[in-house]
Design an enzyme around this catalytic site. Structure first.
Site, mmCIF file in Angstrom:
data_model
loop_
_atom_site.group_PDB
_atom_site.id
_atom_site.type_symbol
_atom_site.label_atom_id
_atom_site.label_comp_id
_atom_site.label_asym_id
_atom_site.label_seq_id
_atom_site.Cartn_x
_atom_site.Cartn_y
_atom_site.Cartn_z
ATOM 1 N N ASP A 99 8.255 -11.302 -1.917
ATOM 2 C CA ASP A 99 8.333 -9.876 -2.223
ATOM 3 C C ASP A 99 9.768 -9.357 -2.181
ATOM 4 O O ASP A 99 10.246 -8.751 -3.154
ATOM 5 C CB ASP A 99 7.472 -9.074 -1.243
ATOM 6 C CG ASP A 99 5.985 -9.222 -1.522
ATOM 7 O OD1 ASP A 99 5.571 -10.323 -1.918
ATOM 8 O OD2 ASP A 99 5.250 -8.249 -1.342
ATOM 9 N N SER A 131 -1.561 -13.705 5.138
ATOM 10 C CA SER A 131 -0.181 -13.309 5.407
ATOM 11 C C SER A 131 0.069 -13.346 6.911
ATOM 12 O O SER A 131 -0.860 -13.187 7.716
ATOM 13 C CB SER A 131 0.098 -11.902 4.867
ATOM 14 O OG SER A 131 -0.614 -10.936 5.603
ATOM 15 N N ARG A 137 9.146 -2.649 14.195
ATOM 16 C CA ARG A 137 9.638 -1.905 13.031
ATOM 17 C C ARG A 137 10.743 -0.912 13.367
ATOM 18 O O ARG A 137 11.757 -0.863 12.659
ATOM 19 C CB ARG A 137 8.471 -1.215 12.306
ATOM 20 C CG ARG A 137 7.433 -2.185 11.734
ATOM 21 C CD ARG A 137 8.104 -3.369 11.049
ATOM 22 N NE ARG A 137 7.145 -4.289 10.441
ATOM 23 C CZ ARG A 137 7.240 -5.594 10.514
ATOM 24 N NH1 ARG A 137 8.236 -6.155 11.190
ATOM 25 N NH2 ARG A 137 6.360 -6.370 9.906
ATOM 26 N N ASP A 189 3.209 -0.425 7.763
ATOM 27 C CA ASP A 189 4.642 -0.671 7.892
ATOM 28 C C ASP A 189 5.489 0.284 7.063
ATOM 29 O O ASP A 189 6.590 0.659 7.464
ATOM 30 C CB ASP A 189 4.977 -2.114 7.528
ATOM 31 C CG ASP A 189 4.747 -3.070 8.681
ATOM 32 O OD1 ASP A 189 4.566 -2.585 9.817
ATOM 33 O OD2 ASP A 189 4.742 -4.284 8.459
#
Length: 425
Positions: free
Chosen positions: A30, A192, A109, A138
């Protein structure tokens, strides 16, 4: 917009740049495609890769970003600050989302986004960007942090020109092949995975059906408890102000006392015994449910130990209030509000509550479980003489009669009224 002049022979070519972007880059499919796509749109790109404890070939990721045309590549080791400034506050708060999830991705994050913003300021970039999808948490966590610290954001997965062009992994793979972006021919696994020091999370792919069992080869951080050692590891964990300051292996006599080493050691011990596996369906902030599988070995050990020493050293009523603050803190972390005034206030209150949370907890780690064995503290509120069944101490049992009668008043009245009502039926 910034005008650049390129000279080829006797001709000058002028290219209008839309500005400089700092991209949170992982080196995966990505963000590799996003890096190239941003350049296609006329942006200059700085790639930023954070080391928060994931198993990553950082040199290969840097070479890949440079090959794709990144103007600069920053690889930042954030492991120590991740432990001290993000994991430790979560430990103090007993932060658990929806009773089970220890927030490993959630607390990473703001750590990543904060450094991304610092680089953007340092490099005088106009924008920051990320590869988070338009359905997940996210995107919220990255952007709420960035908006609090740096207000210009590019989110490709929410730009129609991007998501109309790349409708799924197949489109990304075709784009990568066309532009010579090196990616695996097939995914490493049909799900994932997000890894850091705190945990590994697994979702998507075959896990999207919540009925499907997790494959036996899914787990990377913990052993199957059935295959774990037949002898427990006994540890002593010392706390000061609610934060672990030393872990000692009782049998081996070895100790770890720096935050990063201490936490990595707990991950090692917990992983060896299969501690910290959960499989849940959780409520995402944006309103949909998702199935996630998590491994959090070191964090699970610390949660048990901290709960024990906290109960031992904190007043009951103060701890009730602190528990409610911990629940609120967990929601704020999960929803991305680390850099919010309310989260700052809650953290301050939790810090205050931890002033006397000091002492040592001894525990056993064995076959997927953590067993508390004992505790001691110079600031304990436990009075052995007062509670003893063999010593009278400074307590008059006759006082309990009045205590019980006062607490029984409302029960007697409730029964009198409800009993009378039931008789009329």
């Amino acid at each position: 917009n910034i005008l650049f002049s390129l000279n080829f022979g006797k001709k000058n070519f002028y290219i209008m740049s839309k500005g400089l972007v700092v991209l949170a880059y992982s080196g995966g499919l990505d963000t590799s495609c996003i890096l190239l796509w941003l350049k296609e749109q006329g942006y200059d790109v700085i790639a930023f890769l954070a080391n928060i404890g994931q198993d990553e070939d950082f040199d290969a990721a840097q070479k890949k970003a440079e090959k794709l045309g990144a103007k600069k590549v920053f690889i930042e080791d954030l492991r120590s600050e991740f432990v001290q400034e993000f994991i430790w506050p979560a430990v103090q708060a007993n932060a658990v989302y929806e009773d089970r999830y220890l927030l490993g991705t959630s607390i990473a994050r703001p750590c990543i986004a904060r450094r991304q913003v610092q680089i953007a300021r340092q490099e005088r970039a106009q924008y920051v960007s990320h590869g988070a999808t338009g359905k997940g948490n996210d995107q919220v966590r990255f952007e709420l942090t960035c908006y609090a610290l740096y207000p210009q954001i590019i989110a490709p997965w929410r730009i129609p020109e991007f998501y109309s062009r790349f409708r799924g992994r197949k489109d990304l793979m075709e784009y990568a092949e066309k532009h010579g972006i090196p990616v695996p021919v097939t995914p490493k696994a049909p799900w994932s995975m997000d890894a850091n020091l705190m945990h590994i999370s697994y979702e998507s792919g075959i896990l999207e059906n919540p009925k499907n069992h997790a494959p036996s080869d899914l787990y990377q951080m913990t052993k199957n408890p059935e295959d774990s050692p037949s002898e427990p590891d006994v540890l002593e964990i010392d706390f000061a102000k609610g934060v672990p300051v030393r872990v000692t292996h009782v049998k081996e006599g070895t100790s770890k006392d720096t935050p990063l080493e201490l936490f990595c050691y707990l991950n090692e011990i917990g992983g060896k015994h299969g501690v910290g596996r959960i499989d849940i369906v959780e409520n995402r902030f944006i309103g949909m449910k998702s199935r996630g599988i998590y491994e959090t070995p070191g964090g699970t050990i610390l949660l048990h130990a901290h709960l024990d020493i906290e109960t031992f050293t904190m007043d009951r009523e103060v701890r009730k209030i602190k528990q409610s603050l911990g629940i609120k803190f967990s929601e704020l972390i999960y929803n991305g509000f680390w850099y919010s005034p309310e989260c700052e206030f809650v953290r301050h209150c939790i810090d205050k509550s931890q002033e006397n949370v000091e002492g040592r907890v001894q525990l056993s780690v064995f076959k997927g479980q953590v067993y508390i064995l004992g505790r001691e503290s110079p600031k304990s509120l436990y009075n052995e003489e007062l509670v003893s069944m063999d010593v009278q101490g400074d307590y008059d049992p006759c006082d309990a009669s009045g205590f019980i009668k006062i607490n029984a008043v409302r029960l007697r009245e409730h029964n009198r009224l409800q009993g009378a009502a039931q008789k009329t039926l």
